[in-house]
Design a protein around this motif. Structure first.
Motif, PDB file in Angstrom:
ATOM      1  N   SER A 306      -1.237  -6.635   7.360  1.00 46.65           N
ATOM      2  CA  SER A 306      -1.281  -5.221   7.021  1.00 46.65           C
ATOM      3  C   SER A 306      -1.813  -4.357   8.153  1.00 46.65           C
ATOM      4  CB  SER A 306      -2.117  -5.012   5.757  1.00 46.65           C
ATOM      5  OG  SER A 306      -3.404  -5.527   5.968  1.00 46.65           O
ATOM      6  N   TYR A 314       5.614  -8.793  11.441  1.00 47.85           N
ATOM      7  CA  TYR A 314       6.748  -9.693  11.262  1.00 47.85           C
ATOM      8  C   TYR A 314       6.419 -11.085  11.780  1.00 47.85           C
ATOM      9  CZ  TYR A 314      11.395 -11.677  11.960  1.00 47.85           C
ATOM     10  OH  TYR A 314      12.488 -12.495  11.953  1.00 47.85           O
ATOM     11  N   LYS A 336       0.889  -9.524  -5.141  1.00 43.58           N
ATOM     12  CA  LYS A 336       1.015  -8.086  -4.900  1.00 43.58           C
ATOM     13  C   LYS A 336       1.039  -7.745  -3.414  1.00 43.58           C
ATOM     14  CE  LYS A 336      -0.532  -6.285  -9.230  1.00 43.58           C
ATOM     15  NZ  LYS A 336      -1.454  -5.433  -9.971  1.00 43.58           N
ATOM     16  N   HIS A 337       0.512  -8.637  -2.587  1.00 40.86           N
ATOM     17  CA  HIS A 337       0.554  -8.384  -1.149  1.00 40.86           C
ATOM     18  C   HIS A 337       1.980  -8.415  -0.630  1.00 40.86           C
ATOM     19  CE1 HIS A 337      -3.662  -8.288  -0.196  1.00 40.86           C
ATOM     20  NE2 HIS A 337      -3.850  -9.272  -1.044  1.00 40.86           N
ATOM     21  N   TYR A 339       4.564  -7.123  -2.196  1.00 40.74           N
ATOM     22  CA  TYR A 339       5.378  -5.996  -2.654  1.00 40.74           C
ATOM     23  C   TYR A 339       5.829  -5.197  -1.429  1.00 40.74           C
ATOM     24  CZ  TYR A 339       4.164  -6.460  -7.626  1.00 40.74           C
ATOM     25  OH  TYR A 339       4.035  -6.900  -8.912  1.00 40.74           O
ATOM     26  N   CYS A 340       7.049  -4.713  -1.485  1.00 36.81           N
ATOM     27  CA  CYS A 340       7.578  -3.999  -0.323  1.00 36.81           C
ATOM     28  C   CYS A 340       7.187  -2.532  -0.376  1.00 36.81           C
ATOM     29  CB  CYS A 340       9.096  -4.087  -0.288  1.00 36.81           C
ATOM     30  SG  CYS A 340       9.684  -5.752  -0.167  1.00 36.81           S
ATOM     31  N   GLN A 341       6.936  -1.983   0.803  1.00 33.79           N
ATOM     32  CA  GLN A 341       6.750  -0.541   0.871  1.00 33.79           C
ATOM     33  C   GLN A 341       8.079   0.098   1.207  1.00 33.79           C
ATOM     34  OE1 GLN A 341       3.552   0.018   3.630  1.00 33.79           O
ATOM     35  NE2 GLN A 341       2.241  -1.279   2.383  1.00 33.79           N
ATOM     36  N   TYR A 342       8.212   1.331   0.730  1.00 33.35           N
ATOM     37  CA  TYR A 342       9.506   2.002   0.839  1.00 33.35           C
ATOM     38  C   TYR A 342       9.991   2.098   2.286  1.00 33.35           C
ATOM     39  CZ  TYR A 342      13.113   5.427  -0.149  1.00 33.35           C
ATOM     40  OH  TYR A 342      14.308   6.063  -0.260  1.00 33.35           O
ATOM     41  N   ASN A 343       9.064   2.378   3.205  1.00 29.66           N
ATOM     42  CA  ASN A 343       9.478   2.640   4.585  1.00 29.66           C
ATOM     43  C   ASN A 343       9.417   1.423   5.496  1.00 29.66           C
ATOM     44  OD1 ASN A 343      10.052   5.272   4.147  1.00 29.66           O
ATOM     45  ND2 ASN A 343       7.980   5.965   4.572  1.00 29.66           N
ATOM     46  N   SER A 346      13.554  -3.526   7.320  1.00 29.76           N
ATOM     47  CA  SER A 346      14.181  -4.480   6.409  1.00 29.76           C
ATOM     48  C   SER A 346      13.843  -5.920   6.751  1.00 29.76           C
ATOM     49  CB  SER A 346      15.691  -4.279   6.403  1.00 29.76           C
ATOM     50  OG  SER A 346      16.189  -4.455   7.689  1.00 29.76           O
ATOM     51  N   TYR A 347      13.550  -6.203   8.035  1.00 34.42           N
ATOM     52  CA  TYR A 347      13.214  -7.602   8.348  1.00 34.42           C
ATOM     53  C   TYR A 347      11.906  -8.016   7.692  1.00 34.42           C
ATOM     54  CZ  TYR A 347      10.893  -5.160  12.316  1.00 34.42           C
ATOM     55  OH  TYR A 347      10.164  -4.315  13.106  1.00 34.42           O
ATOM     56  N   GLU A 371       9.139  -5.745 -10.532  1.00 32.99           N
ATOM     57  CA  GLU A 371       9.105  -5.132  -9.212  1.00 32.99           C
ATOM     58  C   GLU A 371      10.447  -5.323  -8.493  1.00 32.99           C
ATOM     59  OE1 GLU A 371       6.817  -3.313  -8.049  1.00 32.99           O
ATOM     60  OE2 GLU A 371       7.368  -3.161  -5.933  1.00 32.99           O
ATOM     61  N   GLU A 374      13.070  -2.958  -9.415  1.00 33.40           N
ATOM     62  CA  GLU A 374      12.953  -1.643  -8.782  1.00 33.40           C
ATOM     63  C   GLU A 374      13.742  -1.615  -7.472  1.00 33.40           C
ATOM     64  OE1 GLU A 374      11.443   1.189  -9.494  1.00 33.40           O
ATOM     65  OE2 GLU A 374      10.567   0.605 -11.417  1.00 33.40           O
ATOM     66  N   TYR A 375      13.651  -2.715  -6.732  1.00 33.37           N
ATOM     67  CA  TYR A 375      14.330  -2.755  -5.433  1.00 33.37           C
ATOM     68  C   TYR A 375      15.845  -2.792  -5.575  1.00 33.37           C
ATOM     69  CZ  TYR A 375       9.690  -4.445  -4.053  1.00 33.37           C
ATOM     70  OH  TYR A 375       8.342  -4.606  -3.884  1.00 33.37           O
ATOM     71  N   ASN A 378      17.490   0.132  -4.691  1.00 30.47           N
ATOM     72  CA  ASN A 378      17.100   0.616  -3.372  1.00 30.47           C
ATOM     73  C   ASN A 378      18.272   1.209  -2.607  1.00 30.47           C
ATOM     74  OD1 ASN A 378      16.011   0.704  -0.664  1.00 30.47           O
ATOM     75  ND2 ASN A 378      14.432  -0.649  -1.452  1.00 30.47           N
TER      76      ASN A 378
END
Lengths: 837, 438
Positions: A306, A314, A336-337, A339-343, A346-347, A371, A374-375, A378
């Protein structure tokens, strides 16, 4: 840079010659301010060099101007010299003098710089000048010079290994490594020795032993005791070494881990990762401690993910991914770590999705699937697809799939092409594992119009379900029928294959409604140019001919639910990747030999050079056994049936019994073939009649193989022609092309090309010998030769066959040009018979 | 082998070479071309920062308008390579005094070559510490006229002390006024579902330090974190006074921090580098105070109209305020007309990013401004193509607030000459990725 190249060139040239002139003026000058103007000029030279303009013509002037005490000027000059010395070995000699002088300067900075530049010249015949300065550099009382000298030794080794070994530099480095006060010197010694000994170990036993010694206790402990003095980069280097160390007992392992534990708090992610590797590798033999290690490294690695740039995350995530795959249960509470953030790029998202899939278990599935759903909406379509696939994978690995199936079915109703496509594929896999869900799924799948599904994989899945559950889907036969009608517009062979099977299945469940579709499908399949489709159609056709109930038990047997889907990567490969933790292997997810060794890097490219072709000089005897097996395998299927075809049996016989055929091969293969043909028909007792009945029933009309082939002209060939590859190449080069033609091949011939050897043997039976062949689907290339009977006149042929267009291009060269047309006809007739039994 | 880079390139966005440093001969000279044709000019760009072409692997990173590319031919250590690039860029910045971009590189290319020579030799990373390098690469970077501060020219040092017991600090520093500045910077990452459930929330914080201290001072930092406090209460055998204790999930420290002492005594003690540096980083997932709550309601009225209501609630102290608050509310692509009212700040429709952008320059605590908007859509022929709602995103800065609740309890400076120091502490909480699904 400009459209007008001439103008630019002129400009460049004039700029370079301008610089040359100015440098020359400054070379001798001692006026104040000279250094400033030199700096400006040098900068211009370097900037030209950077953008790729060749300024090597200034070499002499640059060297002349290098007599200066200005350190920045010196550095620029060294940079220039290092870049161009290799292409100007003669001029490089000019620089030796001033570099050697600088190596004795009283300023350690200049000594170091000069030594580094001296070693960077990379000119093989100047190595003798390196040994002296390097020797004194290694003994220099300034650590900066020593660090440079150590790497200098490595550079020397790469220019001339023998000079380096003869000067006994490795021994000196070893001494330095164990005694120097400065840890950067020690670290460089370690890098250099590792490289030198690894390269040397292929030829020298001693080097191999020395390299092994590096992993021995005294060395490892020596490095470990100084670990905190090392720079962060050198720490990575040392850890790599420690990871290979094999401790004698468990207490040693704990000592090392206690010593290194604080490294996990280091700000540098590379150090944290290197420490992780040490911990994991040391504890491999102690299962419970190994688990504790996972718990211990979790938090530091998650922190590294993070913080820092996406690229750094990556790199760390790739490693975390590997660990998650090895021990998903340990990370299951940390889902939960992932989980993807919107921005996020993609890799990063892609790796996270895979991890979410892996860590899903009874307790967190609901949250994870929610979850992932939700994607699915996307904007980034590849990620949306991945997340749907992830939901499917979770469904396949869980026991309680109620909720997941509902989700998947909702996807089907989302009315987005890619979502529907992915979901269809998943529902198919799901049904293979959980047939009990068929009622619910089929109800939804039945509402999807096949016209809205374009992607081959999804279409194939839909067709599979139509076939498998045709009794529950009211309009299955009609949907299939309309799909068969559009056979020619279906570009994917996979879909066509599935369509054939589905129609068969449907036929057994609802014969009257499907009969028409089945006939159309088999006819289209038999005419299909794709070999697998053709084969499958033929196979079904013959099965039906043979016995309908047997066919049903083959095509539609009671199925067992699939319990576990196969893993794509073998555990051996996974272990190898784990061994190479903290390297590119983990990112690429393949062991290093697969991307560093040349032979694994890619498929061989199609080569135009005759000498480079993969199969050379097909001289026969040694390859015969393998060929025979292949041939038998293939023809087993063909021979049982062709009797039923309305066709002149003579052509079959002549192909195999051509009088010109020679050698031990024909009797070995043609004999069992004939036997098989008879025995199989005899045993089953099938008369041609039932086959014809099926034809009538399905409305089939076969004309396969009835195509007329040109009759061979009077030209006869020597069946025992011999030509060695050397002579062939020579002749090929000398002779002009006398004929160049393009033929079409029969689909059957193309189909038989799976084994190019079959063609070689077929042509041999026509007294045309193959000397070399190669290539990969769809392009195959063959070189043939033939000799006129009772004459020395030779024909050479280059034949390129493209299996997708079913065309062959032929170039013929001949000693006797006049008869090349006749030969061409002969060749063509032989080729056209290929694949026809 | 940690890196053994064969070459390092700096390219601009068009693919022109700005810097080209070949370290080893094991890769061809046309590696730039390979990068341009196989990565830059394809859709590959940005899909993965590690890419294999032929027998070489390319690591690339985009930093402002520059690509930095490392080429290796072996099975290299990826994490190390990227960290090296990041550190190198930090080093360049400290020389240029500010931005690292194409112009800065063009203006300083000689200096960059000089530095590249020192920080990597034959592909192996060497010393990257600006403190040490500045001792012997004294050439000053060409500063852009906009950069704020002129550098104090480092003391040219004839007697090179490249290495020593404290690699990150020079001896003999003297300041008239001894000052320490501490900045606690936290960024809050939030992912909230449309129903207001927190799906994921964490805080990544860092403590930045600026030291202007004479001599070789020893510093000790006390925070209100659980481990530190527990240890202290054990030592003094009395319970800690009041206040919240913070449980840090994980901590990493600058190399100057004595990790052995941290592990045994749970104190952060260190000899700081001179000037600015990042002392520690930490991560917290439990007990995060979210500074803002966002309550969106979006109604699709038929096919051409939408109603959007967003209420943003500030939940920090009434005396505090947030700065630079930006709320981006996504709307469909085919938005034709928007009209809205806000109770605070300004809003406008930005068609380029398909968002309503609502900005509030100064946002006091314990308030809840709202935005209500009506949106008209162009009716499209492609029917039923339902809109994938991206999340609402928020940016903000809240000074004097920490989402984790972390506080500095003390900072002790000890130097043998016994001078007095002035310590300054600032707190700020920023939005990391603050997303609310709607």
């Amino acid at each position: 840079m400009n459209d007008d190249r001439g103008y630019v060139n002129f400009n460049e040239k004039s700029e370079v010659s301008d610089l040359k002139l100015q440098l020359r003026q400054l070379a001798g000058s001692r006026a104040p301010g000279t250094d400033d103007s030199k700096r400006d000029l040098f900068k211009k030279v370097i900037s030209n060099m950077t953008i790729g303009i060749d300024v090597s013509s200034l070499f002499g002037e640059m060297v002349m101007c290098s007599a200066t005490s200005d350190i920045v000027l010196k550095k620029m000059c060294y940079l220039y010299v290092g870049n161009y010395a290799k292409v100007n070995p003669d001029l490089a000699l000019l620089t030796i003098n001033f570099l050697q002088r600088d190596c004795k300067d009283q300023d350690p900075m200049i000594r170091g710089l000069a030594l580094r530049s001296l070693c960077s010249l990379r000119v093989a015949n100047l190595v003798e000048y390196l040994v002296g300065p390097l020797g004194s550099g290694l003994k220099d009382n300034n650590s900066y010079v020593r660090t440079v000298a150590v790497i200098g030794v490595l550079k020397l080794y790469h220019i001339s290994a023998t000079t380096c070994i003869d000067a006994d530099f490795p021994e000196t480095l070893k001494h330095l490594m164990l005694n120097d006060q400065d840890t950067q010197v020690v670290a460089n010694c370690l890098s250099a020795l590792q490289e030198i000994w690894t390269l040397e170990s292929t030829t020298s036993e001693e080097a191999a032993r020395e390299r092994e010694n590096l992993h021995s206790k005294p060395y490892v402990y020596y490095f470990l005791n100084r670990i905190k003095e090392f720079s962060e980069w050198a720490q990575c280097l040392v850890m790599e070494l420690v990871a290979k160390y094999i401790p004698s007992d468990n207490s040693e392992i704990f000592d090392i881990m206690n010593l290194l534990e604080d490294r996990l708090q280091h700000a540098n992610g590379a150090v944290v990762l290197a420490t992780t590797k040490v911990f994991l590798h040391l504890t491999l033999s102690m299962a419970d401690v190994h688990q504790q290690v996972y718990e211990r490294i979790k938090a530091p690695l998650l922190t590294q993910v993070s913080s820092g740039s996406p690229e750094q995350s990556y790199a760390i995530l790739s490693h975390l991914h590997l660990l998650v795959m090895r021990a998903p249960y340990i990370f299951s509470s940390d889902y939960k770590h992932f989980y993807c953030q919107y921005n996020e790029p993609s890799y990063v998202k892609k790796l996270k999705l895979e991890m979410l899939t892996a860590v899903a278990n009874e307790s967190n599935t609901y949250e994870i699937v929610t979850e992932l759903c939700e994607y699915a909406a996307n904007v980034d379509i590849p990620i949306a697809r991945e997340s749907i696939r992830a939901v499917g994978k979770i469904a396949l690995q869980q026991y309680d799939v109620n909720a997941i199936v509902d989700r998947l079915l909702q996807f089907l109703e989302m009315e987005k092409d890619y979502v529907t496509s992915e979901a269809l594929v998943l529902v198919k896999d799901l049904l293979r594992k959980y047939p009990q869900w068929s009622q619910d799924c089929i109800a939804v799948v039945g509402n999807i119009s096949s016209n809205n599904v374009q992607e081959p994989k999804a279409k194939a899945a839909l067709i599979w379900m139509l076939g498998e559950y045709s009794q529950d889907m009211h309009d299955a036969p009609y949907v299939l029928e309309s799909l068969v009608e559009n056979w020619d517009e279906e570009h994917s062979a996979e879909v066509r294959l599935h369509l054939l099977t589905a129609v068969m299945k449907c036929f057994f469940k609802r014969p009257p409604e499907t009969q028409k579709a089945l006939g159309a499908a088999l006819a289209a399949g038999l005419a299909d140019f794709h070999q697998d489709v053709h084969d499958r159609a033929l196979f079904y056709y013959r099965l039906l001919q043979y016995n309908v109930s047997v066919a049903e038990s083959v095509v539609n047997p009671p199925k067992q639910a699939v319990s576990v889907f196969a893993d794509t990567q073998s555990s051996e490969v996974k272990d190898r990747i784990f061994d190479e933790f903290n390297s590119l292997s983990v990112v690429y997810q393949k062991p290093s030999y697969m991307f560093t060794d040349k032979e694994h890097r890619g498929t061989l490219e199609f080569s135009d050079e005759l000498g480079n072709l993969s199969i050379n000089a097909e001289t026969g005897d040694s390859v015969v056994p393998a060929q025979r097996v292949e041939e038998n395998d293939k023809d087993l299927l063909l021979s049982t049936t062709e009797k039923d075809d309305v066709r002149d049996p003579g052509s079959n016989g002549s192909a195999y019994n051509a009088p010109s055929y020679n050698g031990s091969v024909p009797s070995a293969t043609s004999q069992p073939l004939a036997d098989l043909a008879f025995s199989s028909t005899g045993a089953t007792g099938q008369a041609p009649a039932p086959g014809l009945a099926i034809d009538d029933l399905l409305g089939l009309d076969f004309s396969v193989g009835t195509a007329t082939t040109p009759s061979p002209p009077p030209l006869t060939l020597n069946p025992k022609a011999v030509l060695d590859p050397g002579t062939f190449q020579q002749k090929w080069r000398q002779l002009p092309i006398s004929l160049s033609e393009e033929y079409s091949l029969s689909p059957l011939g193309i189909a038989s090309l799976v084994t190019p050897n079959a063609l070689l043997r077929h042509m041999q039976s026509h007294s045309i010998q193959c000397i070399a062949s190669g290539g990969q689907s769809p392009n195959f290339k063959f070189f043939f030769f033939a000799q006129k009977a009772e004459e020395a006149s030779i024909y050479l042929v280059e034949c390129i066959i493209n299996t997708s267009s079913a065309k062959s291009q032929i170039k013929i060269k001949a000693d006797d040009q006049s008869s090349s047309q006749a030969f061409s006809t002969l060749f063509q007739s032989a080729l056209s018979k290929f694949g026809l039994p | 082998m940690p890196v053994a880079a064969s070459a390092v390139y700096f390219l601009n966005l068009r693919g022109d070479v700005l810097i080209n440093r070949l370290y080893r001969d094991d890769v061809g000279g046309n590696m730039v071309d390979a990068f341009r044709t196989h990565i830059m000019q394809t859709k590959e760009l940005g899909t993965c920062p590690v890419k294999q072409i032929g027998g070489c692997s390319f690591f690339y990173m985009r930093i402002s308008n520059v690509y930095i590319v490392i080429v290796v031919s072996t099975n290299a250590n990826v994490a190390c390579a990227f960290k090296f690039v990041v550190e190198a860029v930090a080093l360049f910045k400290s020389y240029f005094g500010g931005a690292f971009d194409e112009d800065a590189i063009r203006n300083n290319f000689v200096l960059i070559y000089e530095l590249l020579d020192e920080i990597m030799d034959f592909g192996y990373p060497q010393n990257l510490s600006p403190e040490i390098l500045k001792l012997y690469i004294t050439q000053e970077g060409v500063r852009s006229p906009f950069s704020s501060k002129a550098s104090e020219r480092p003391v040219p040092n004839a007697t090179l002390q490249v290495t020593g017991a404290v690699g990150w600090r020079r001896e003999g520093l003297v300041y008239k006024k001894n000052e320490v500045f501490l900045d606690i910077v936290e960024s809050v990452n939030l992912l909230m579902s449309s129903k207001g459930v927190v799906l994921r929330c964490d805080v990544t914080g860092k403590i930045l330090m600026k030291c202007f201290l004479s001599g070789m001072p020893d510093l000790k930092l006390g925070l209100n974190d659980k481990i530190g406090l527990e240890k202290e209460s054990q030592l003094k055998s009395r319970p800690t006074k009041s206040g919240k204790t913070i449980e840090l999930d994980d901590v990493t420290f600058h190399q100057c921090v004595n990790l052995t002492r941290f592990n045994s005594e749970k104190t952060v003690s260190f000899v700081p580098p001179d000037g600015e540096f990042e002392l520690m980083k930490y991560r917290i997932t439990e007990g995060v105070n979210l500074p803002f709550k966002v309550l969106p309601t979006i109604k699709e009225l038929g096919r051409t109209r939408m109603e959007v209501n967003v209420k943003v609630k500030s939940v920090f102290g009434a005396k505090m305020f947030a700065l630079g608050v930006v709320i981006k509310i996504p709307v469909p692509k085919q938005t034709a007309k928007t009209s809205f009212t806000v109770t605070s700040g300004r809003a406008k429709y930005n068609a380029a990013i398909d968002c309503l952008v609502w900005k509030i320059r100064k946002f006091p605590g314990q308030t809840e401004p709202t935005l209500s908007a009506e949106i008209e859509l162009i009716s499209t022929m492609t029917e039923k193509k339902s809109w994938t709602r991206p999340p609402i995103q928020m940016e903000f800065q809240v000074p004097m607030f920490t989402a984790s609740g972390l506080r500095v309890r003390f900072l002790k400076v000890w130097e043998k000459s016994g001078y007095n120091t002035v310590e300054w502490v600032r707190y700020i909480t920023k939005a990391g990725s603050y997303e609310i699904r709607c």
